[in-house]
Design an enzyme around this catalytic site. Structure first.
Site, PDB file in Angstrom:
ATOM      1  N   HIS A 159      -4.924  -2.212 -10.266  1.00 50.96           N
ATOM      2  CA  HIS A 159      -4.739  -1.387  -9.301  1.00 50.96           C
ATOM      3  C   HIS A 159      -3.787  -1.918  -8.568  1.00 50.96           C
ATOM      4  CE1 HIS A 159      -5.824   0.759  -5.640  1.00 50.96           C
ATOM      5  NE2 HIS A 159      -6.306   1.682  -6.327  1.00 50.96           N
TER       6      HIS A 159
ATOM      7  N   SER B 161      -4.346   9.776  -3.020  1.00 51.72           N
ATOM      8  CA  SER B 161      -4.782  10.956  -2.004  1.00 51.72           C
ATOM      9  C   SER B 161      -5.412  12.188  -2.510  1.00 51.72           C
ATOM     10  CB  SER B 161      -3.647  11.039  -1.024  1.00 51.72           C
ATOM     11  OG  SER B 161      -3.140  10.007  -0.357  1.00 51.72           O
TER      12      SER B 161
ATOM     13  N   LYS C  57     -13.488   0.949  -3.831  1.00 53.41           N
ATOM     14  CA  LYS C  57     -12.830  -0.139  -3.061  1.00 53.41           C
ATOM     15  C   LYS C  57     -13.764  -0.975  -2.461  1.00 53.41           C
ATOM     16  CE  LYS C  57      -8.828   2.601  -2.897  1.00 53.41           C
ATOM     17  NZ  LYS C  57      -7.428   2.967  -2.410  1.00 53.41           N
TER      18      LYS C  57
ATOM     19  N   GLU D 226      -3.454  -2.201  -5.239  1.00 55.54           N
ATOM     20  CA  GLU D 226      -4.079  -3.315  -4.315  1.00 55.54           C
ATOM     21  C   GLU D 226      -4.216  -4.807  -4.678  1.00 55.54           C
ATOM     22  OE1 GLU D 226      -7.218  -0.582  -2.922  1.00 55.54           O
ATOM     23  OE2 GLU D 226      -5.734   0.717  -2.170  1.00 55.54           O
TER      24      GLU D 226
ATOM     25  N   GLY E  39      -4.019   6.357  -0.305  1.00 57.31           N
ATOM     26  CA  GLY E  39      -4.265   6.165   1.030  1.00 57.31           C
ATOM     27  C   GLY E  39      -3.582   6.543   2.012  1.00 57.31           C
TER      28      GLY E  39
ATOM     29  N   GLU F 287      -0.631   6.004 -10.560  1.00 50.79           N
ATOM     30  CA  GLU F 287      -1.192   6.072  -9.089  1.00 50.79           C
ATOM     31  C   GLU F 287       0.409   5.695  -8.448  1.00 50.79           C
ATOM     32  OE1 GLU F 287      -5.216   5.820  -8.249  1.00 50.79           O
ATOM     33  OE2 GLU F 287      -4.614   3.725  -8.256  1.00 50.79           O
TER      34      GLU F 287
ATOM     35  N   ASN G 279     -13.235   5.347  -7.017  1.00 49.14           N
ATOM     36  CA  ASN G 279     -13.007   3.849  -6.788  1.00 49.14           C
ATOM     37  C   ASN G 279     -13.561   3.603  -5.255  1.00 49.14           C
ATOM     38  OD1 ASN G 279     -11.910   1.547  -6.406  1.00 49.14           O
ATOM     39  ND2 ASN G 279      -9.659   2.042  -6.265  1.00 49.14           N
TER      40      ASN G 279
END
Ligand code: PGA
Length: 256
Positions: free
Chosen positions: A96, A214, A11, A98, A174, A168, A9
């Site tokens: 996702h 991560s 991003k 985010e 991250g 996730e 991904n």
């Protein structure tokens, strides 16, 4: 035996020309992927260049990072499933964390996106996961189950078979702090049980459940040792061709 899936991904990273350079570099490091499916999910603006650089029948599949549920219309800034299909996308990341955190995405809309993807022949990669506060309150399984309940509501078993679920944990994305194999396996098992209870055991044993948060070349091996974990959704470590190639190669070896 489920075939492992490694998804990168990107991003909001890489221009179209950087995408082309990345793909050329990656292909010099990895020439084929006989034991795992591999997907890269560039930003919308780099998908067409990625498609042309990959050429027909590449072992690297294309995905998008999001999709709108309508096919066309007055939805400024959005991109639809038929648009992605025409550019060679086969997968799309949906829900996702985010998107949920920064853009207010809700399970009801995620459900519509999953359905739109399936209708147009895109395999959704549905992301679910708990925040740190929810984990500390022992709510991990109920949070994940509630997300799945709404996002997958009413899907036929045959449609569900083409969905991938990515677990996730929000606190692991991250942060450099990946879940342990044990933490991931516990949630993956509860997801599979949820599918078995809501649909059937055949569907539950066919569906791929990825871990994301991560993931690096250094920590992917113990994650993939467990047969409850069918691959990884990789963010930061997928941007560098060397580390993404290592992750792909490790997935090949583990499940060969
Ligand atoms: P990360 O991102 O690997 O950088 O933690 C994973 C993701 O957001 O999918």
């Amino acid at each position: 035996m489920r075939r492992p899936l490694i998804v990168g991904n990107w991003k909001m990273n890489k221009t179209a020309s950087e995408a082309a350079a990345f793909i050329r570099d990656l292909r010099e490091r990895v020439s084929a992927s006989p034991h795992a499916d591999v997907v890269i999910a560039p930003p919308f603006t780099a998908i067409e260049t990625a498609y042309r650089t990959l050429g027909p029948s590449s072992w690297i599949n294309l995905g998008a990072q999001d999709v709108h549920w309508e096919e066309q219309g007055a939805f400024t800034g959005e991109v639809s499933a038929p648009m992605l299909r025409e550019l060679g996308c086969r997968y799309v990341v949906v829900g996702h964390s985010e998107r949920r955190t920064h853009f207010g995405e809700r399970d009801e809309n995620i459900q519509k996106k999953v359905r739109a993807a399936l209708k147009h022949g895109l395999s959704p990669i549905l992301c679910v996961g708990e925040s740190l506060a929810e984990r500390e309150a022992n709510r991990t399984e109920s949070v994940v189950t509630d997300q799945l309940k709404v996002s997958l509501a009413g899907l036929a078993a045959q449609d569900l078979a083409t969905v991938t679920i990515a677990y996730e944990p929000v606190w692991a994305i991250g942060t450099g702090r990946a879940a342990t194999t044990e933490q991931a396996v516990t949630v993956h098992r509860s997801i599979r049980l949820f599918i078995e209870t809501g649909w059937d055991s055949q569907t539950a044993s066919a569906i791929r459940i990825l871990y994301g948060g991560s993931v690096t070349p250094q920590n992917i091996e113990p994650l993939l040792v467990s047969d409850a974990i069918d691959g990884a959704l990789v963010g930061g470590a997928c941007l560098n061709p060397d580390s993404f190639a290592t992750i792909i190669n490790l997935a090949q070896v583990q499940r060969a």
